[in-house]
Design an enzyme around this catalytic site. Structure first.
Site, mmCIF file in Angstrom:
data_model
loop_
_atom_site.group_PDB
_atom_site.id
_atom_site.type_symbol
_atom_site.label_atom_id
_atom_site.label_comp_id
_atom_site.label_asym_id
_atom_site.label_seq_id
_atom_site.Cartn_x
_atom_site.Cartn_y
_atom_site.Cartn_z
ATOM 1 N N ASP A 100 0.852 -1.216 0.104
ATOM 2 C CA ASP A 100 -0.058 -0.037 0.031
ATOM 3 C C ASP A 100 0.784 1.342 0.064
ATOM 4 O OD1 ASP A 100 -2.100 -1.604 0.044
ATOM 5 O OD2 ASP A 100 -2.150 -1.709 2.264
ATOM 6 N N LYS A 124 1.781 2.016 -5.188
ATOM 7 C CA LYS A 124 2.356 1.344 -6.600
ATOM 8 C C LYS A 124 1.359 1.639 -7.600
ATOM 9 C CE LYS A 124 2.332 -2.573 -4.244
ATOM 10 N NZ LYS A 124 2.162 -2.105 -2.889
ATOM 11 N N GLY A 146 -4.530 -4.409 -3.822
ATOM 12 C CA GLY A 146 -5.548 -3.243 -3.979
ATOM 13 C C GLY A 146 -4.846 -2.192 -4.447
ATOM 14 N N HIS A 147 -4.790 -1.880 -5.639
ATOM 15 C CA HIS A 147 -3.922 -0.696 -6.480
ATOM 16 C C HIS A 147 -4.897 0.479 -6.708
ATOM 17 C CE1 HIS A 147 -0.340 -3.354 -7.324
ATOM 18 N NE2 HIS A 147 -0.886 -3.425 -5.824
ATOM 19 N N GLN A 195 2.066 -6.047 -3.132
ATOM 20 C CA GLN A 195 2.633 -6.112 -1.753
ATOM 21 C C GLN A 195 3.736 -5.309 -1.731
ATOM 22 O OE1 GLN A 195 1.534 -9.540 -3.351
ATOM 23 N NE2 GLN A 195 -0.554 -8.466 -2.740
HETATM 24 P P1 GDP Z 1 -0.603 0.185 -3.401
HETATM 25 O O1 GDP Z 1 -1.262 -1.130 -2.973
HETATM 26 O O2 GDP Z 1 0.981 0.344 -3.292
HETATM 27 O O3 GDP Z 1 -0.931 0.503 -4.931
HETATM 28 O O4 GDP Z 1 -1.390 1.369 -2.574
HETATM 29 P P2 GDP Z 1 -2.785 1.482 -2.354
HETATM 30 O O5 GDP Z 1 -3.668 1.994 -3.420
HETATM 31 O O6 GDP Z 1 -3.345 0.366 -1.648
HETATM 32 O O7 GDP Z 1 -2.645 2.744 -1.147
HETATM 33 C C1 GDP Z 1 -2.392 3.794 -1.418
HETATM 34 C C2 GDP Z 1 -3.434 4.972 -1.065
HETATM 35 O O8 GDP Z 1 -2.801 6.169 -1.128
HETATM 36 C C3 GDP Z 1 -4.337 5.107 -2.473
HETATM 37 O O9 GDP Z 1 -5.592 5.321 -1.799
HETATM 38 C C4 GDP Z 1 -3.936 6.186 -3.316
HETATM 39 O O10 GDP Z 1 -4.915 6.659 -3.833
HETATM 40 C C5 GDP Z 1 -3.155 7.244 -1.899
HETATM 41 N N1 GDP Z 1 -2.011 7.855 -2.427
HETATM 42 C C6 GDP Z 1 -1.326 7.622 -3.317
HETATM 43 N N2 GDP Z 1 -0.200 8.584 -3.464
HETATM 44 C C7 GDP Z 1 -0.637 9.454 -2.509
HETATM 45 C C8 GDP Z 1 -0.257 10.773 -1.971
HETATM 46 O O11 GDP Z 1 1.027 11.254 -2.456
HETATM 47 N N3 GDP Z 1 -0.931 11.668 -1.076
HETATM 48 C C9 GDP Z 1 -2.200 10.978 -0.748
HETATM 49 N N4 GDP Z 1 -2.776 11.789 0.259
HETATM 50 N N5 GDP Z 1 -2.709 9.946 -1.261
HETATM 51 C C10 GDP Z 1 -1.914 9.112 -1.825
HETATM 52 P P1 IMO Z 2 -0.755 -4.255 -2.205
HETATM 53 O O1 IMO Z 2 -0.206 -4.683 -3.629
HETATM 54 C C1 IMO Z 2 -0.724 -4.650 2.040
HETATM 55 C C2 IMO Z 2 -1.044 -8.717 3.918
HETATM 56 C C3 IMO Z 2 -2.175 -8.815 4.446
HETATM 57 C C4 IMO Z 2 -1.673 -10.118 5.388
HETATM 58 C C5 IMO Z 2 -0.594 -10.671 4.670
HETATM 59 C C6 IMO Z 2 -1.270 -12.135 3.903
HETATM 60 O O2 IMO Z 2 -2.387 -3.592 -2.267
HETATM 61 O O3 IMO Z 2 0.244 -3.333 -1.679
HETATM 62 P P2 IMO Z 2 -2.438 -12.602 1.789
HETATM 63 O O4 IMO Z 2 -3.834 -12.588 1.528
HETATM 64 O O5 IMO Z 2 -1.545 -12.175 0.955
HETATM 65 O O6 IMO Z 2 -2.157 -14.193 2.235
HETATM 66 O O7 IMO Z 2 -2.131 -12.031 3.020
HETATM 67 O O8 IMO Z 2 -0.164 -9.943 3.555
HETATM 68 N N1 IMO Z 2 -1.112 -7.991 2.352
HETATM 69 C C7 IMO Z 2 -1.217 -6.825 1.908
HETATM 70 N N2 IMO Z 2 -0.896 -5.839 2.703
HETATM 71 N N3 IMO Z 2 -1.168 -4.675 0.570
HETATM 72 C C8 IMO Z 2 -0.993 -5.560 -0.118
HETATM 73 O O9 IMO Z 2 -1.140 -5.460 -1.459
HETATM 74 C C9 IMO Z 2 -1.123 -6.750 0.556
HETATM 75 N N4 IMO Z 2 -1.441 -8.090 0.135
HETATM 76 C C10 IMO Z 2 -1.394 -8.854 1.167
HETATM 77 O O10 IMO Z 2 -2.916 -8.020 5.021
HETATM 78 O O11 IMO Z 2 -1.346 -9.509 6.373
HETATM 79 MG MG MG Z 3 -2.796 -1.597 -1.683
#
Ligand code: GDP
Ligand code: IMO
Ligand code: MG
Length: 431
Positions: free
Chosen positions: A16, A19, A43-44, A225
């Protein structure tokens, strides 16, 4: 210029990190975007033109109509979820790119998700906090060589093989967890219906990517991840079930590692973690609550509140080493606006001794005490900043300190979720 025009985006913390956003940004100059690990546990989130999308298994390059998006062999794919996600994207009204799927990617079936959930319940207080998407059990089948892959679905013996797997897993579910059996006919019917919709998109991923790279195309690899969730190098056993560091790009896509250049780690300006496991810099206080609310730190996949912590440079240096990061990109810098003082962890102490790397066991990691350096914060709104020199001096100092301590260049920073709220010093990927 590099010999090959490839780039890797990986998470350098516990997932999270942003990416999805960064992949979408770089995808605007990519011909191909390929995922190499994980499944729909990811979850991207992608924001542009005032709209917000979330992808779980479809690569985050999908919103550039000129890209070809590839789900690599290192991924695990729930066909039904893939088809419904892709159809929702097609129906969104956006102009989108193509989607291709490796014939060697392993399949996730409903029994994998059932087993995942049942195993989590059985772990009680030792639960991992998985996403319950069946990721661990699907990778387990891959390693035990009973897995079924995308390319198997078209074979005449697929029905027989799936039937044998359902029977086997039903016995396991009953004996271990007293769970009701999964209905084979339903699994088979749904799998075939989903496969029918994507079968023309199934390819030999390695062959495809190698020729794209050799033709000089811009090929971007998107991680899921983060390094600390890597099955080998992460905080085992509180990890996911794949190698999510950059080392896995070649194995997870079927290309030689000699083609891989420009490895960029995405780093949140602080830390978050979902699920269980040691987290030395965790803030179980109002500072953590404030960051969670300002940063909307709730899982994009499961909705769970994310655990929040100060930036941990020990964990980051470890990620830089195991993913061999060339550069890091700092996201969510705007979320740290408003604090008088910011803390960053420079090392740990364990049993009174200084520790500068991540220990192997969760038991030791739980006992690590973070040692912090204090830095003055900034109060100015930075969400519209377009270049490094527009940042308040203290924000610049924060970035500089990360780069200096971690001995890695910074590629840029992000000041909001939107595609445009991105400051990239130099796009080495853009030919
Ligand atoms: P990922 O799993 O690495 O793709 O990250 P996620 O999308 O799960 O979580 C990142 C969250 O931060 C998302 O809700 C993005 O929309 C948000 N986000 C990304 N970059 C920024 C930033 O520079 N500032 C803020 N406030 N939110 C951001
Ligand atoms: P993105 O790509 C954050 C965590 C889960 C749990 C552990 C194992 O959005 O960054 P799993 O379902 O893979 O067997 O869970 O890994 N986890 C993540 N945490 N971002 C993710 O993906 C994750 N994918 C799995 O919360 O701790
Ligand atoms: Mg994510």
């Amino acid at each position: 210029m590099n010999k090959y025009n490839t780039m890797v985006i990986v998470g350098a913390q516990w997932g999270d990190e942003g990416k999805g956003k960064m992949t979408d940004v770089f995808a605007q100059t990519s011909d191909v975007v390929a995922r190499f690990a994980g499944g729909d546990n990811a979850g991207h989130v992608i924001n542009f033109n005032g709209k917000k999308y979330k992808v779980t298994i479809v690569p985050s390059g999908i919103f550039n109509p000129k890209t070809i998006n590839v789900i690599g062999n290192g991924c695990v794919v729930n066909l039904e979820n893939l088809v419904s996600e892709f159809e929702a994207i097609k129906n969104s009204g956006e102009k989108i790119g193509k989607l291709l799927i490796s014939d060697r990617a392993h399949l996730i079936f409903p029994y994998h998700s059932e087993i995942d959930a049942a195993q989590e319940d059985a772990r009680g207080e030792f639960k991992i906090g998985t996403t319950k998407k069946g990721i661990g059990p699907a990778y387990q089948d891959r390693v035990s060589r009973m897995g079924l892959r995308v390319g198997d679905v078209a074979l005449p013996n697929f029905k027989e093989k799936l039937k044998a797997n359902v029977a086997y897993q039903n016995k396991f579910l009953k004996a271990m967890f007293n769970k009701e059996p999964i209905d084979f006919e339903t699994v088979y019917k749904n799998t075939m219906a989903a496969y029918e919709k994507i079968k023309s998109q199934v390819i030999d991923c390695g062959l495809f990517l190698e020729s794209a790279i050799k033709e000089g195309k811009n090929v971007l690899f998107e991680g899921a991840q983060g390094a600390l969730l890597d099955i080998d190098h992460g905080t085992y056993p509180f990890v996911t079930s794949s190698n999510c560091s950059a080392n896995n790009v070649s194995l997870g896509t079927g290309i030689s590692q000699r083609w891989i250049t420009n490895i960029v780690g995405v780093v949140k300006a602080y830390c978050t973690r979902v699920g269980t496991g040691a987290f030395p810099t965790e803030l179980k206080n109002e500072i953590g609550d404030q960051i969670r609310e300002v940063g909307h730190e709730y899982g994009s996949n499961t909705g769970r509140p994310r655990r929040i912590g100060w930036l941990d440079l020990v964990a980051l240096k470890y990620a830089i080493r195991i993913s061999d990061l060339d550069e890091i990109f700092i996201t969510l810098l705007d979320v740290l606006t408003g604090f008088d003082t910011l803390k960053v962890c420079t090392h740990y102490t364990l049993n009174g001794k200084e520790l500068t790397s991540v220990p192997a066991t969760n038991e030791e990691y739980e006992k690590c005490v973070p040692v912090y350096m204090d830095l003055p914060g900034w109060k100015e709104d930075i969400t519209q900043v377009k270049s490094l020199h527009e940042l308040p001096q203290n924000a610049k100092n924060y970035l500089e300190m990360i780069s200096k301590i971690c001995e890695v260049p910074i590629a840029g920073f992000s000041v909001g979720p939107d595609r445009k709220q991105t400051v990239l010093y130099e796009n080495k990927f853009n030919k």
